[in-house]
Enzyme design. Structure first.
Site, mmCIF file in Angstrom:
data_model
loop_
_atom_site.group_PDB
_atom_site.id
_atom_site.type_symbol
_atom_site.label_atom_id
_atom_site.label_comp_id
_atom_site.label_asym_id
_atom_site.label_seq_id
_atom_site.Cartn_x
_atom_site.Cartn_y
_atom_site.Cartn_z
ATOM 1 C CG HIS A 180 -1.209 3.581 4.199
ATOM 2 N ND1 HIS A 180 -1.395 2.105 3.945
ATOM 3 C CD2 HIS A 180 -0.773 3.225 5.505
ATOM 4 C CE1 HIS A 180 -0.992 1.277 4.849
ATOM 5 N NE2 HIS A 180 -0.110 1.849 5.677
ATOM 6 C CE LYS A 214 -1.125 -5.679 0.627
ATOM 7 N NZ LYS A 214 -2.290 -5.435 1.815
ATOM 8 C CB CYS A 218 -0.642 -0.176 1.098
ATOM 9 S SG CYS A 218 -1.575 -1.372 1.462
ATOM 10 C CE LYS A 220 -4.794 1.299 2.185
ATOM 11 N NZ LYS A 220 -4.088 0.142 2.372
ATOM 12 C CG HIS A 255 -7.012 -4.342 2.677
ATOM 13 N ND1 HIS A 255 -6.565 -4.801 3.694
ATOM 14 C CD2 HIS A 255 -4.830 -3.611 1.730
ATOM 15 C CE1 HIS A 255 -5.497 -4.801 4.436
ATOM 16 N NE2 HIS A 255 -4.781 -3.913 3.450
#
Length: 560
Positions: free
Chosen positions: A155, A322, A99, A153, A246
């Site tokens: 982050h 991922k 991310c 988001k 997610h």
């Protein structure tokens, strides 16, 4: 009477155009306004437009490479399929495996090694954020008159107020600061007892908006409100970073309807989440058309990294997932949809990386990139719009000097050029090199999500040969990374190792501080948010200076 009617119509239109009224303030109810709003939007689009396009960047979270209809998924994504088919599909498009790295590279145009964020993600309790000396994309767009809005988001860190989205170039922000959280309650526990609320409007907790609405739908409603109240003749940058898909795997009940036949519960929930996301993007597109933005807009869609099979995502037929530097972790779903494209309905197989959006969008916005700004991205608009060759010939996927070292890595294995214990990955033209520990390396086929039996899935598993720390693939010929060519082409390996070494010389130190106990939401009204106070730091430094002076004075007296 006719003249009066024309003047009245012009006055309403001018009020809308110059921002004194929003569409909803005209007193038109939702049931009776569809035709009226569409007509007003079309009239505005038909009027004089800014040469600067509206930019809408939509970032999905953890969407697997296979998880879109046009890549053969069993999950239906009619909106994404249509937008991509009418635009340009990016089929050689790369992001980062997690991310924070992808988001930092998008917003700065720089590789992780040039921002200090080359290891892992920014954790909620870390006093860390995107370094403040990095100019961001929204800051550059504001310089040339754009209204900038972020929904979703973040982050990229929040331990200081200066790290917040509204301090990094966004006029408004509505969304979450952390990497994940409950889709309905917006609470997140980082560890037992370290829990807090994570929904913000600008710089404050958005308690008033906490109505139990599923975040994908809530964020879409916010986007619609922004579009309804903005003047479409003035350029807008909308960064929509959806939380979906997610984990935690949550979705409203109605979206499970078409997927009850999927036996794997995680895959079924994931499918419902993606179906809801697809509908949300349809509603965003409709709003762009309704309020007069669409004809002068550029819509970019991207996932931030590969899917996580343990959480329902699929990257088949790519290798890995991922968090890894195999293709399944970094090759992403991506496309551009815009009436401004010259080659609509095409496929771009040229090399494109997430850092490329920074210079590309600034150039399209008629902005300027400072000469002393060292970017890793390229302007690839002509590559996408006109089908020209990409200016990009390589991608540094990453160099992570503090990731767990490969036990058998060594300078000798790297021909004295590179320590192969270090996790790194690089692409140069058709070649891709990986060193160290690249991460989970299996291929996970679709039947792994069914009860049809695990035999074939097990056949796809690969055991690493003992002591291996270097891999070489021709990605153009072998996109699924099945044939390691490192032993066959040692000269190519050496060439790519030298390129890695050159990149490493430009790296800045890694920023990955230990957690700070002051980050606990219990100390901040139950909310995740900035905890580092500049005044406290000054007081401490003043105290330490005073203490040092006293020590010096005492030592002088003793000397005398």
């Amino acid at each position: 009477m006719m003249a009066v009617g024309v003047l009245a119509g012009l006055s309403v239109l001018s009020l809308l155009t110059y921002g004194y009224l929003s569409w909803d303030s005209l007193g038109l109810g939702p049931g009776e306004t569809e035709a009226t709003r569409t007509r007003l939007g079309e009239e505005l689009e038909a009027g004089a437009r800014s040469s600067q396009p509206h930019i809408i960047f939509i970032l999905a979270d953890d969407q697997g490479f296979r998880d879109v209809g046009y890549h053969g998924s069993e999950i239906r994504t009619p909106t994404l399929d249509k937008l991509a088919a009418e635009g340009v599909k990016l089929e050689n498009y790369y992001v980062q495996p997690m991310c924070t790295p992808s988001r930092s590279q998008f917003i700065t145009g720089k590789y992780q090694i040039h921002t200090g964020l080359q290891h892992s993600i920014i954790r909620p309790t870390q006093p860390n954020c995107l370094p403040l000396d990095n100019v961001t994309l929204p800051q550059k767009l504001k310089e040339v008159g754009y209204s900038t809005h972020m929904v979703g988001k973040w982050h990229l860190g929040f331990y200081r107020r200066e790290c917040m989205p509204t301090q990094r170039g966004f006029d408004t922000f509505f969304g979450s600061l952390l990497g994940s959280g409950d889709y309905y309650t917006h609470f997140k526990c980082d560890s037992p007892g370290i829990c807090g609320y994570d929904l913000y409007e600008n710089d404050n907790a958005a308690w008033d908006h906490d109505n139990g609405i599923y975040s994908t739908q809530m964020y879409t409603q916010k986007v619609q409100q922004i579009l309804a109240s903005h003047n479409p003749r003035k350029p807008i940058f909308l960064y929509i970073a959806y939380q979906a898909v997610h984990s935690p795997l949550q979705a409203p009940g109605q979206y499970f309807e078409h997927y009850r036949s999927i036996n794997n519960i995680n895959r079924r929930r994931y499918a419902a989440m993606l179906a809801c996301l697809d509908e949300a993007i349809s509603n965003v597109t409709l709003a762009l058309k309704k309020y007069g933005y669409y004809e002068n807009s550029i819509i970019i869609y991207s996932s931030d990294n590969g899917g996580q099979p343990m959480a329902g995502g699929s990257n088949w037929p790519l290798r890995g997932s991922k968090g890894t530097y195999w293709e399944g972790g970094i090759r992403a779903v991506g496309f551009v949809h815009s009436p401004l494209l010259k080659n609509k309905g095409s496929v771009c197989k040229e090399l494109v990386h997430i850092t490329d959006w920074f210079p590309t969008l600034i150039t399209l916005a008629e902005g300027q990139i400072d000469e002393d700004t060292q970017l890793d991205g390229y302007d690839i608009w002509e590559t996408i719009s006109e089908g020209r060759r990409s200016p990009r010939v390589d991608i540094l996927h990453n160099i992570d000097p503090i990731y767990t070292k490969a036990k058998n890595g060594s300078w000798a294995a790297g021909y004295g050029i590179w320590n192969t214990a270090i996790q790194s990955a690089i692409r140069v033209n058709h070649w891709k090199l990986l060193t160290g520990n690249p991460g989970y390396s299996d291929w996970v086929p679709p039947q792994a999500f069914s009860n049809a039996g695990p035999n074939r899935w097990h056949n796809e598993r690969v055991s690493w040969s003992a002591g291996k720390t270097v891999w070489l693939f021709n990605i153009t010929a072998d996109p699924y990374e099945r044939v390691d060519l490192s032993a066959k082409y040692p000269d190519v390996v050496k060439q790519l190792l030298r390129r890695l070494s050159q990149f490493n010389k430009t790296a800045v130190p890694v920023r990955y501080p230990p957690k700070d106990p002051r980050s606990n939401p219990k100390l901040n009204g139950g909310v995740w948010g900035p905890w580092f106070k500049e005044d406290e730091k000054k007081k401490k430094s003043d105290k330490s200076k005073g203490a040092n002076k006293q020590k010096k004075n005492k030592s002088k007296k003793k000397a005398n």
